[in-house]
Design a protein around this motif. Structure first.
Motif, PDB file in Angstrom:
ATOM      1  N   THR A  95       0.831  -1.205   0.000  1.00 59.78           N
ATOM      2  CA  THR A  95       0.000   0.000   0.000  1.00 59.78           C
ATOM      3  C   THR A  95       0.864   1.252   0.000  1.00 59.78           C
ATOM      4  O   THR A  95       0.616   2.196  -0.755  1.00 59.78           O
ATOM      5  N   ALA A  96       1.899   1.266   0.849  1.00 54.57           N
ATOM      6  CA  ALA A  96       2.802   2.418   0.900  1.00 54.57           C
ATOM      7  C   ALA A  96       3.523   2.599  -0.431  1.00 54.57           C
ATOM      8  O   ALA A  96       3.685   3.731  -0.922  1.00 54.57           O
ATOM      9  N   ALA A  97       3.954   1.487  -1.034  1.00 53.59           N
ATOM     10  CA  ALA A  97       4.651   1.565  -2.320  1.00 53.59           C
ATOM     11  C   ALA A  97       3.720   2.096  -3.412  1.00 53.59           C
ATOM     12  O   ALA A  97       4.143   2.859  -4.288  1.00 53.59           O
ATOM     13  N   TYR A  98       2.447   1.701  -3.348  1.00 61.51           N
ATOM     14  CA  TYR A  98       1.465   2.192  -4.327  1.00 61.51           C
ATOM     15  C   TYR A  98       1.320   3.712  -4.225  1.00 61.51           C
ATOM     16  O   TYR A  98       1.384   4.429  -5.236  1.00 61.51           O
ATOM     17  N   VAL A  99       1.134   4.206  -3.002  1.00 60.99           N
ATOM     18  CA  VAL A  99       0.964   5.657  -2.828  1.00 60.99           C
ATOM     19  C   VAL A  99       2.227   6.390  -3.261  1.00 60.99           C
ATOM     20  O   VAL A  99       2.163   7.433  -3.921  1.00 60.99           O
ATOM     21  N   ASP A 100       3.394   5.855  -2.911  1.00 65.23           N
ATOM     22  CA  ASP A 100       4.647   6.485  -3.319  1.00 65.23           C
ATOM     23  C   ASP A 100       4.780   6.525  -4.839  1.00 65.23           C
ATOM     24  O   ASP A 100       5.247   7.515  -5.406  1.00 65.23           O
ATOM     25  N   THR A 101       4.388   5.444  -5.507  1.00 64.33           N
ATOM     26  CA  THR A 101       4.518   5.389  -6.962  1.00 64.33           C
ATOM     27  C   THR A 101       3.579   6.380  -7.640  1.00 64.33           C
ATOM     28  O   THR A 101       3.980   7.085  -8.576  1.00 64.33           O
ATOM     29  N   VAL A 102       2.340   6.448  -7.182  1.00 65.46           N
ATOM     30  CA  VAL A 102       1.388   7.393  -7.771  1.00 65.46           C
ATOM     31  C   VAL A 102       1.849   8.828  -7.535  1.00 65.46           C
ATOM     32  O   VAL A 102       1.682   9.703  -8.388  1.00 65.46           O
ATOM     33  N   THR A 103       2.484   9.069  -6.385  1.00 65.56           N
ATOM     34  CA  THR A 103       2.919  10.424  -6.043  1.00 65.56           C
ATOM     35  C   THR A 103       4.223  10.805  -6.727  1.00 65.56           C
ATOM     36  O   THR A 103       4.330  11.880  -7.328  1.00 65.56           O
ATOM     37  N   PHE A 104       5.223   9.942  -6.630  1.00 61.83           N
ATOM     38  CA  PHE A 104       6.573  10.313  -7.050  1.00 61.83           C
ATOM     39  C   PHE A 104       7.039   9.635  -8.345  1.00 61.83           C
ATOM     40  O   PHE A 104       8.096   9.977  -8.862  1.00 61.83           O
ATOM     41  N   GLY A 105       6.267   8.679  -8.854  1.00 59.01           N
ATOM     42  CA  GLY A 105       6.651   8.017 -10.085  1.00 59.01           C
ATOM     43  C   GLY A 105       6.336   8.849 -11.313  1.00 59.01           C
ATOM     44  O   GLY A 105       5.715   9.917 -11.240  1.00 59.01           O
ATOM     45  N   THR A 106       6.776   8.386 -12.468  1.00 55.82           N
ATOM     46  CA  THR A 106       6.354   9.011 -13.714  1.00 55.82           C
ATOM     47  C   THR A 106       4.863   8.736 -13.915  1.00 55.82           C
ATOM     48  O   THR A 106       4.277   7.891 -13.232  1.00 55.82           O
ATOM     49  N   ARG A 107       4.272   9.427 -14.846  1.00 60.82           N
ATOM     50  CA  ARG A 107       2.856   9.166 -15.117  1.00 60.82           C
ATOM     51  C   ARG A 107       2.659   7.736 -15.622  1.00 60.82           C
ATOM     52  O   ARG A 107       1.674   7.078 -15.255  1.00 60.82           O
ATOM     53  N   THR A 108       3.590   7.268 -16.414  1.00 60.26           N
ATOM     54  CA  THR A 108       3.499   5.899 -16.911  1.00 60.26           C
ATOM     55  C   THR A 108       3.549   4.900 -15.764  1.00 60.26           C
ATOM     56  O   THR A 108       2.759   3.948 -15.709  1.00 60.26           O
ATOM     57  N   GLU A 109       4.464   5.098 -14.823  1.00 63.18           N
ATOM     58  CA  GLU A 109       4.574   4.205 -13.670  1.00 63.18           C
ATOM     59  C   GLU A 109       3.335   4.269 -12.802  1.00 63.18           C
ATOM     60  O   GLU A 109       2.851   3.248 -12.308  1.00 63.18           O
ATOM     61  N   ALA A 110       2.814   5.485 -12.603  1.00 61.44           N
ATOM     62  CA  ALA A 110       1.622   5.643 -11.769  1.00 61.44           C
ATOM     63  C   ALA A 110       0.422   4.936 -12.381  1.00 61.44           C
ATOM     64  O   ALA A 110      -0.314   4.211 -11.697  1.00 61.44           O
ATOM     65  N   VAL A 111       0.206   5.123 -13.679  1.00 63.87           N
ATOM     66  CA  VAL A 111      -0.938   4.491 -14.339  1.00 63.87           C
ATOM     67  C   VAL A 111      -0.800   2.976 -14.327  1.00 63.87           C
ATOM     68  O   VAL A 111      -1.787   2.246 -14.147  1.00 63.87           O
ATOM     69  N   ARG A 112       0.420   2.490 -14.481  1.00 63.37           N
ATOM     70  CA  ARG A 112       0.633   1.037 -14.428  1.00 63.37           C
ATOM     71  C   ARG A 112       0.250   0.497 -13.050  1.00 63.37           C
ATOM     72  O   ARG A 112      -0.392  -0.555 -12.940  1.00 63.37           O
ATOM     73  N   ALA A 113       0.623   1.214 -11.982  1.00 62.88           N
ATOM     74  CA  ALA A 113       0.280   0.781 -10.625  1.00 62.88           C
ATOM     75  C   ALA A 113      -1.228   0.820 -10.401  1.00 62.88           C
ATOM     76  O   ALA A 113      -1.810  -0.100  -9.809  1.00 62.88           O
ATOM     77  N   VAL A 114      -1.877   1.872 -10.882  1.00 60.38           N
ATOM     78  CA  VAL A 114      -3.322   1.994 -10.729  1.00 60.38           C
ATOM     79  C   VAL A 114      -4.036   0.895 -11.506  1.00 60.38           C
ATOM     80  O   VAL A 114      -5.026   0.309 -11.027  1.00 60.38           O
ATOM     81  N   ALA A 115      -3.546   0.589 -12.701  1.00 60.03           N
ATOM     82  CA  ALA A 115      -4.183  -0.451 -13.521  1.00 60.03           C
ATOM     83  C   ALA A 115      -4.147  -1.800 -12.817  1.00 60.03           C
ATOM     84  O   ALA A 115      -5.111  -2.576 -12.895  1.00 60.03           O
ATOM     85  N   ARG A 116      -3.048  -2.096 -12.127  1.00 60.28           N
ATOM     86  CA  ARG A 116      -2.969  -3.360 -11.378  1.00 60.28           C
ATOM     87  C   ARG A 116      -4.029  -3.405 -10.290  1.00 60.28           C
ATOM     88  O   ARG A 116      -4.707  -4.428 -10.101  1.00 60.28           O
ATOM     89  N   VAL A 117      -4.182  -2.312  -9.563  1.00 58.74           N
ATOM     90  CA  VAL A 117      -5.182  -2.259  -8.486  1.00 58.74           C
ATOM     91  C   VAL A 117      -6.587  -2.369  -9.062  1.00 58.74           C
ATOM     92  O   VAL A 117      -7.439  -3.104  -8.540  1.00 58.74           O
ATOM     93  N   ARG A 118      -6.858  -1.648 -10.136  1.00 55.54           N
ATOM     94  CA  ARG A 118      -8.177  -1.734 -10.767  1.00 55.54           C
ATOM     95  C   ARG A 118      -8.479  -3.164 -11.220  1.00 55.54           C
ATOM     96  O   ARG A 118      -9.604  -3.648 -11.097  1.00 55.54           O
ATOM     97  N   GLY A 119      -7.471  -3.828 -11.757  1.00 53.74           N
ATOM     98  CA  GLY A 119      -7.669  -5.190 -12.231  1.00 53.74           C
ATOM     99  C   GLY A 119      -8.058  -6.139 -11.122  1.00 53.74           C
ATOM    100  O   GLY A 119      -8.889  -7.044 -11.310  1.00 53.74           O
ATOM    101  N   ILE A 120      -7.482  -5.947  -9.935  1.00 52.79           N
ATOM    102  CA  ILE A 120      -7.836  -6.777  -8.784  1.00 52.79           C
ATOM    103  C   ILE A 120      -9.239  -6.448  -8.300  1.00 52.79           C
ATOM    104  O   ILE A 120     -10.066  -7.334  -8.053  1.00 52.79           O
ATOM    105  N   HIS A 121      -9.555  -5.166  -8.193  1.00 51.45           N
ATOM    106  CA  HIS A 121     -10.830  -4.735  -7.631  1.00 51.45           C
ATOM    107  C   HIS A 121     -12.023  -5.164  -8.465  1.00 51.45           C
ATOM    108  O   HIS A 121     -13.078  -5.514  -7.922  1.00 51.45           O
ATOM    109  N   ARG A 122     -11.875  -5.128  -9.785  1.00 51.03           N
ATOM    110  CA  ARG A 122     -13.055  -5.364 -10.623  1.00 51.03           C
ATOM    111  C   ARG A 122     -13.572  -6.797 -10.549  1.00 51.03           C
ATOM    112  O   ARG A 122     -14.686  -7.081 -10.969  1.00 51.03           O
ATOM    113  N   ARG A 123     -12.787  -7.681  -9.985  1.00 51.43           N
ATOM    114  CA  ARG A 123     -13.203  -9.091  -9.893  1.00 51.43           C
ATOM    115  C   ARG A 123     -13.903  -9.414  -8.574  1.00 51.43           C
ATOM    116  O   ARG A 123     -14.370 -10.531  -8.380  1.00 51.43           O
TER     117      ARG A 123
END
Length: 290
Positions: free
Chosen positions: A74-102
């Motif tokens: 969870t901490a790594a996710y927030v750090d990535t969305v905050t401090f990562g590139t936009r590409t890295e942030a979207v990749r992290a969000v997509a992984r979370v969305r993929g888990i949630h939708r199921r």
């Protein structure tokens, strides 16, 4: 649910800067040592939504036995969305969305059928995080004006939109955030799942040798007590444990002492590698001593 942005939506320079960048209030708050305490406060607050908590309890069984990997992710996710590139942030969000939708179920105390990615549940988690990180940073002594606080809440609308919440539904100022919690309070409760989460956060399982041969347990206990003490009084009343919290003045004093001690630690102990990588990529070496 709002669609995720794609690489075609931004320039190479925007990608490098990420969704916030070094001039944002978000960077100031999320890089501060108070972030760790604010994160625990957010988890305790989030647990008071019966349906959101049911999703955690039902679909995160491993969390009860070994919470550390999930907390780290969870901490790594927030750090990535905050401090990562936009590409890295979207990749992290997509992984979370993929888990949630199921995932979905029916919460017993309310009888509500839900999906984990229902927008109102995502909004609740978002608002608890924003309120907790902002409140904790200000009480810890990070200098933030009222305008800074409003700007932080407004910046964080982007985070909610990334996970799938309609931008128009997200509080964009401190006043709007307070109004949101006022509207939500009648629907909140400390269910048995919430109380289990409370105990797990305050007294997480640790290997015997860690518990007795290292300072991990008292150190974690100190952070957890601070997080409880920083909860709003109505939240402590819901947990029926207001007497275990420090007074507001004592909690603020202890939090400020913790922050000052943390600021004297080596930089690698103060911030994650993801944070330092973002600072180095965007702000340059001069910022690495901050």
């Amino acid at each position: 649910m709002t669609p995720l942005p794609a690489a075609a939506d931004w320039t190479a320079e925007q990608d490098r800067l990420g969704f916030f960048g070094p001039d944002s209030v978000t960077w100031r708050i999320h890089a501060d040592p108070s972030f760790s305490v604010g994160g625990l406060r957010a988890l305790l607050l989030q647990a008071l939504h019966p349906v959101a908590m049911d999703g955690v309890a039902r679909f995160s069984g491993a969390f009860r036995d070994d919470p550390w990997p999930r907390l780290i992710r969870t901490a790594a996710y927030v750090d990535t969305v905050t401090f990562g590139t936009r590409t890295e942030a979207v990749r992290a969000v997509a992984r979370v969305r993929g888990i949630h939708r199921r995932l979905g179920a029916v919460e017993e105390t309310t009888g509500r059928a839900y999906r984990v990615d229902d927008p109102d549940l995502l909004l609740w988690v978002h608002c608890c995080e924003v309120d907790s990180l902002l409140t904790t940073a200000r009480r810890a002594g990070l200098v933030l004006t009222d305008d800074d606080a409003d700007r932080y809440v407004a910046e964080q609308v982007t985070t909610a939109e990334l996970v799938g919440v309609d931008r128009a539904d997200v509080p964009a100022s401190v006043g709007e955030l307070a109004g949101y919690f006022e509207r939500m309070r009648p629907s909140l409760a400390a269910t048995s799942a919430a109380r289990d989460a409370y105990r797990l956060i305050v007294l997480p399982p640790m290997p015997t040798w860690v518990r007795f041969l290292t300072p991990a347990q008292p150190a974690w206990g100190g952070l957890a007590v601070l997080a409880v003490a920083l909860l709003p009084q109505w939240a402590r009343r819901l947990y029926s444990l207001p007497g275990l919290a420090l007074t507001d003045a004592a909690a603020t004093g202890a939090l400020r002492a913790f922050r000052q001690a943390a600021l004297r630690l080596p930089r690698t102990a103060r911030r994650s590698p993801i944070v330092w990588a973002g600072i180095e990529r965007v702000a340059g070496p001069a910022q690495l001593t901050a």
